[in-house]
Write a protein that holds these residues in place. Sequence first.
Motif, mmCIF file in Angstrom:
data_model
loop_
_atom_site.group_PDB
_atom_site.id
_atom_site.type_symbol
_atom_site.label_atom_id
_atom_site.label_comp_id
_atom_site.label_asym_id
_atom_site.label_seq_id
_atom_site.Cartn_x
_atom_site.Cartn_y
_atom_site.Cartn_z
ATOM 1 N N GLU A 266 12.996 -3.305 3.942
ATOM 2 C CA GLU A 266 14.348 -3.120 4.491
ATOM 3 C C GLU A 266 14.317 -2.162 5.681
ATOM 4 O O GLU A 266 14.982 -2.379 6.685
ATOM 5 C CB GLU A 266 15.287 -2.553 3.413
ATOM 6 N N MET A 267 13.522 -1.100 5.550
ATOM 7 C CA MET A 267 13.462 -0.124 6.657
ATOM 8 C C MET A 267 12.797 -0.758 7.873
ATOM 9 O O MET A 267 13.176 -0.492 9.016
ATOM 10 C CB MET A 267 12.727 1.148 6.211
ATOM 11 N N ALA A 268 11.806 -1.620 7.624
ATOM 12 C CA ALA A 268 11.147 -2.325 8.735
ATOM 13 C C ALA A 268 12.141 -3.234 9.441
ATOM 14 O O ALA A 268 12.194 -3.286 10.676
ATOM 15 C CB ALA A 268 9.958 -3.128 8.219
ATOM 16 N N ALA B 206 0.431 3.899 -2.916
ATOM 17 C CA ALA B 206 -0.236 5.178 -2.615
ATOM 18 C C ALA B 206 0.675 6.177 -1.904
ATOM 19 O O ALA B 206 0.597 7.380 -2.173
ATOM 20 C CB ALA B 206 -1.481 4.917 -1.773
ATOM 21 N N GLY B 207 1.520 5.685 -0.990
ATOM 22 C CA GLY B 207 2.405 6.608 -0.261
ATOM 23 C C GLY B 207 3.437 7.211 -1.197
ATOM 24 O O GLY B 207 3.648 8.425 -1.226
ATOM 25 N N CYS B 208 4.085 6.336 -1.969
ATOM 26 C CA CYS B 208 5.103 6.798 -2.932
ATOM 27 C C CYS B 208 4.464 7.265 -4.231
ATOM 28 O O CYS B 208 5.087 8.014 -4.994
ATOM 29 C CB CYS B 208 6.066 5.658 -3.265
ATOM 30 N N GLY B 209 3.255 6.787 -4.499
ATOM 31 C CA GLY B 209 2.602 6.981 -5.787
ATOM 32 C C GLY B 209 2.637 8.397 -6.346
ATOM 33 O O GLY B 209 2.901 8.568 -7.544
ATOM 34 N N VAL C 83 0.849 -1.202 0.000
ATOM 35 C CA VAL C 83 0.000 0.000 0.000
ATOM 36 C C VAL C 83 0.886 1.253 0.000
ATOM 37 O O VAL C 83 0.633 2.220 -0.718
ATOM 38 C CB VAL C 83 -0.930 -0.015 1.240
ATOM 39 N N THR C 84 1.937 1.198 0.790
ATOM 40 C CA THR C 84 2.864 2.334 0.856
ATOM 41 C C THR C 84 3.523 2.578 -0.495
ATOM 42 O O THR C 84 3.628 3.725 -0.951
ATOM 43 C CB THR C 84 3.943 2.064 1.927
ATOM 44 N N ALA C 85 3.941 1.487 -1.150
ATOM 45 C CA ALA C 85 4.604 1.626 -2.456
ATOM 46 C C ALA C 85 3.657 2.251 -3.478
ATOM 47 O O ALA C 85 4.049 3.128 -4.258
ATOM 48 C CB ALA C 85 5.083 0.260 -2.938
HETATM 49 O O1 LIG Z 1 10.027 7.750 0.433
HETATM 50 C C1 LIG Z 1 9.625 7.336 1.528
HETATM 51 O O2 LIG Z 1 10.307 6.554 2.203
HETATM 52 C C2 LIG Z 1 8.274 7.759 2.016
HETATM 53 C C3 LIG Z 1 7.338 6.616 2.135
HETATM 54 C C4 LIG Z 1 6.190 6.922 1.247
HETATM 55 C C5 LIG Z 1 6.544 8.171 0.619
HETATM 56 N N1 LIG Z 1 7.655 8.658 1.091
#
Ligand code: A1CAB
Length: 266
Positions: free
Chosen positions: A259-261, A165-168, A161-163
Amino acid sequence: MTFPVGPIWLVGCGNMAGAMLRRWLSEGLDPAQVTVITRSGTRAPEGVRSLTALPVDETPAILMLGFKPQQLGDIAPTLAHLNPAILLSILAGVEEQTLASHIPAGAVVRMMPNLPVAIGQGVTALYTRSTDAVVRDAAEALARPLGLAPWVEDEGRFDAVTALAGCGPAFVFRFIDALAQAGVGLGLSPELAQQLALATVDGAGAMAIGADAPPAVLADRVASPGGSTREGLNVLDAEDALKRLMAETLTAAERRNREMAAAARR
Ligand SMILES: O=C(O)[C@@H]1CCC=N1
Ligand SMILES: NC(=O)C1=CN([C@@H]2O[C@H](COP(=O)(O)OP(=O)(O)OC[C@H]3O[C@@H](n4cnc5c(N)ncnc54)[C@H](OP(=O)(O)O)[C@@H]3O)[C@@H](O)[C@H]2O)C=CC1
């Protein structure tokens, strides 16, 4: 739905948390409820308390983490005594269990917003293992004014979801830029090309949201048989070029979240 009552502290308030805060304030959150804590003493919106150190002898109802995932190990020990009712994290990747083990709280809620929350047209995905209606209502009350606010029931899907919508928004911004640059390549002025690219993506997105058919079908409606759009689509579709590019893009972003997790777990 009204905003949760009680003090809300934002530890870290940069691009993302700052966008959320500005939207909350414009939607009626009382700035007197909010304290922002950063290293540099960020200039906070009017009425919001901005500090460079945690207030002493005070406890927030909601403690929101708005710094980088890589900083969790350094910053968490300074927050471990606060015991807020809700720990709210927008940190990409970092899991509920990791957050809970670093910072005791009544409940942990993960939020994954994206930048268009600034104009109330973002996506803020939500995850918590809490079944407490008060906690879930509070999370929704904060997420809904930001745009779409879906619950993700399986935390294992949160990185995907992060990949998407968050990064989208970054991927879409790149696409708009590439569309405009291609127009420049055909001889348009940079100003006109950007104007056309922005308005086209804006209109196409708005239309797709209200449409009676999915985007894949809408693309075919633009493409008149034997016309110029089909010639263009043939380039994007050759060996699934665009689909493969997007799959690789999201896979790389999802992998980095994992990886960050993993780094935060250590
Ligand atoms: O680039 C990032 O790590 C953060 C996560 C989602 C958008 N930016
Ligand atoms: N940008 C985005 O589109 C999205 C980001 N996220 C998540 O949001 C989080 C923040 O990202 P983003 O806003 O882009 O990053 P920024 O660099 O813009 O903001 C980071 C913030 O953390 C603060 N900070 C750094 N160190 C400390 C400290 N020791 N104590 C308190 N505050 C500190 C910074 O202020 P100062 O340096 O003054 O201390 C700044 O306010 C990340 O966890 C990311 O995964 C999630 C979804 C989308």
